[in-house]
Design a protein around this motif. Structure first.
Motif, PDB file in Angstrom:
ATOM      1  N   LYS A 103       5.256  -2.832  12.975  1.00  0.00           N
ATOM      2  CA  LYS A 103       3.920  -2.784  13.769  1.00  0.00           C
ATOM      3  C   LYS A 103       3.216  -3.902  12.724  1.00  0.00           C
ATOM      4  O   LYS A 103       2.320  -4.694  13.458  1.00  0.00           O
ATOM      5  CB  LYS A 103       3.293  -1.748  13.977  1.00  0.00           C
ATOM      6  N   ALA A 104       3.073  -3.747  11.662  1.00  0.00           N
ATOM      7  CA  ALA A 104       2.134  -4.558  10.755  1.00  0.00           C
ATOM      8  C   ALA A 104       2.307  -5.893  10.690  1.00  0.00           C
ATOM      9  O   ALA A 104       1.504  -7.008  10.910  1.00  0.00           O
ATOM     10  CB  ALA A 104       2.141  -3.899   9.338  1.00  0.00           C
ATOM     11  N   HIS A 105       3.872  -6.304  10.746  1.00  0.00           N
ATOM     12  CA  HIS A 105       4.268  -7.620  11.124  1.00  0.00           C
ATOM     13  C   HIS A 105       3.696  -8.462  12.341  1.00  0.00           C
ATOM     14  O   HIS A 105       3.320  -9.426  12.539  1.00  0.00           O
ATOM     15  CB  HIS A 105       5.646  -7.910  11.004  1.00  0.00           C
ATOM     16  N   SER A 115      -9.029 -13.162  11.258  1.00  0.00           N
ATOM     17  CA  SER A 115      -8.663 -13.222  10.079  1.00  0.00           C
ATOM     18  C   SER A 115      -9.161 -12.194   8.755  1.00  0.00           C
ATOM     19  O   SER A 115      -8.486 -11.771   8.111  1.00  0.00           O
ATOM     20  CB  SER A 115      -9.252 -14.580   9.325  1.00  0.00           C
ATOM     21  N   ILE A 116     -10.213 -11.665   9.525  1.00  0.00           N
ATOM     22  CA  ILE A 116     -10.889 -10.386   8.574  1.00  0.00           C
ATOM     23  C   ILE A 116      -9.860  -9.249   8.555  1.00  0.00           C
ATOM     24  O   ILE A 116      -9.822  -8.815   7.411  1.00  0.00           O
ATOM     25  CB  ILE A 116     -12.342 -10.234   9.010  1.00  0.00           C
ATOM     26  N   LEU A 121      -6.104  -5.788   5.968  1.00  0.00           N
ATOM     27  CA  LEU A 121      -4.769  -5.158   5.896  1.00  0.00           C
ATOM     28  C   LEU A 121      -3.864  -5.882   4.800  1.00  0.00           C
ATOM     29  O   LEU A 121      -3.313  -4.758   4.225  1.00  0.00           O
ATOM     30  CB  LEU A 121      -3.897  -5.670   7.240  1.00  0.00           C
ATOM     31  N   ALA A 122      -4.048  -7.013   4.624  1.00  0.00           N
ATOM     32  CA  ALA A 122      -3.279  -7.802   3.354  1.00  0.00           C
ATOM     33  C   ALA A 122      -3.739  -7.075   1.943  1.00  0.00           C
ATOM     34  O   ALA A 122      -2.976  -6.760   1.152  1.00  0.00           O
ATOM     35  CB  ALA A 122      -3.299  -9.194   3.308  1.00  0.00           C
ATOM     36  N   SER A 127      -3.072  -3.801  -2.622  1.00  0.00           N
ATOM     37  CA  SER A 127      -3.646  -2.467  -3.455  1.00  0.00           C
ATOM     38  C   SER A 127      -2.545  -1.353  -3.505  1.00  0.00           C
ATOM     39  O   SER A 127      -2.433  -0.979  -4.685  1.00  0.00           O
ATOM     40  CB  SER A 127      -4.893  -1.964  -2.779  1.00  0.00           C
ATOM     41  N   GLY A 128      -1.707  -1.158  -2.451  1.00  0.00           N
ATOM     42  CA  GLY A 128      -0.609  -0.195  -2.723  1.00  0.00           C
ATOM     43  C   GLY A 128       0.487  -0.487  -3.627  1.00  0.00           C
ATOM     44  O   GLY A 128       0.854   0.170  -4.620  1.00  0.00           O
ATOM     45  N   ILE A 129       0.737  -1.826  -3.648  1.00  0.00           N
ATOM     46  CA  ILE A 129       1.870  -2.415  -4.697  1.00  0.00           C
ATOM     47  C   ILE A 129       1.079  -2.418  -6.003  1.00  0.00           C
ATOM     48  O   ILE A 129       1.912  -2.099  -6.945  1.00  0.00           O
ATOM     49  CB  ILE A 129       2.025  -3.833  -3.980  1.00  0.00           C
ATOM     50  N   ALA A 130      -0.222  -2.729  -6.048  1.00  0.00           N
ATOM     51  CA  ALA A 130      -0.796  -2.725  -7.419  1.00  0.00           C
ATOM     52  C   ALA A 130      -0.656  -1.443  -7.959  1.00  0.00           C
ATOM     53  O   ALA A 130      -0.547  -1.227  -9.283  1.00  0.00           O
ATOM     54  CB  ALA A 130      -2.237  -3.321  -7.431  1.00  0.00           C
TER      55      ALA A 130
END
Length: 141
Positions: A103-105, A115-116, A121-122, A127-130
């Motif tokens: 769904k995110a894709h 774009s905001i 979302l990005a 942040s989760g990956i960090a």
């Protein structure tokens, strides 16, 4: 070291009334169910993931799911990663989210989203990956 919480899994009655449990879909190894889980006199919706019927109960899969549960437990501090409520063997109870990567894709591909929103979302995903990168910073890469 992992700490299975099998009682949390076994408390879920998979024969509940039809509107208290819904099959949502499947991944490569597990089926996903939305469950109205009653815990300590409160009710919340959770995601219950169970081993798919055609998968075997083999040591490799137990280890993969054990590591997955340990990482999820270590990431409970992060507001960008779904919380884990319990795991046992091949099954896990996670915080119920509102979407998935597919769904995110689609959100990123559709032109109606500005774009905001895409940036927001990005940022959450990054942040989760960090957050994953710092859970064992004392041990090194």
């Amino acid at each position: 070291t992992s700490y299975p919480t099998c009682n949390n899994i076994h408390e879920i009655d998979m024969t509940m009334q039809k509107d208290a449990i819904d099959y949502l879909g499947r991944g490569n190894h597990r089926d996903v169910w939305k469950v109205d889980h009653i815990n300590y006199n409160t009710s919340e919706q959770v995601a219950l993931k169970t081993l798919r019927q055609y998968r075997d109960f083999v040591a490799k899969n137990y280890e993969m799911h054990r590591i997955d549960a340990m990482v999820a437990e270590r990431l409970t501090f992060s507001s960008h990663v779904a919380d884990i409520h319990g795991f046992c063997g091949q099954s896990v109870i996670n915080e119920f989210g509102l979407g998935d990567c597919t769904k995110a894709h689609r959100i990123f591909e559709e032109k109606e989203y500005d774009s905001i929103l895409k940036l927001h979302l990005a940022y959450g995903i990054a942040s989760g990956i960090a957050d994953m990168q710092v859970i064992d910073k004392d041990l090194g890469p």
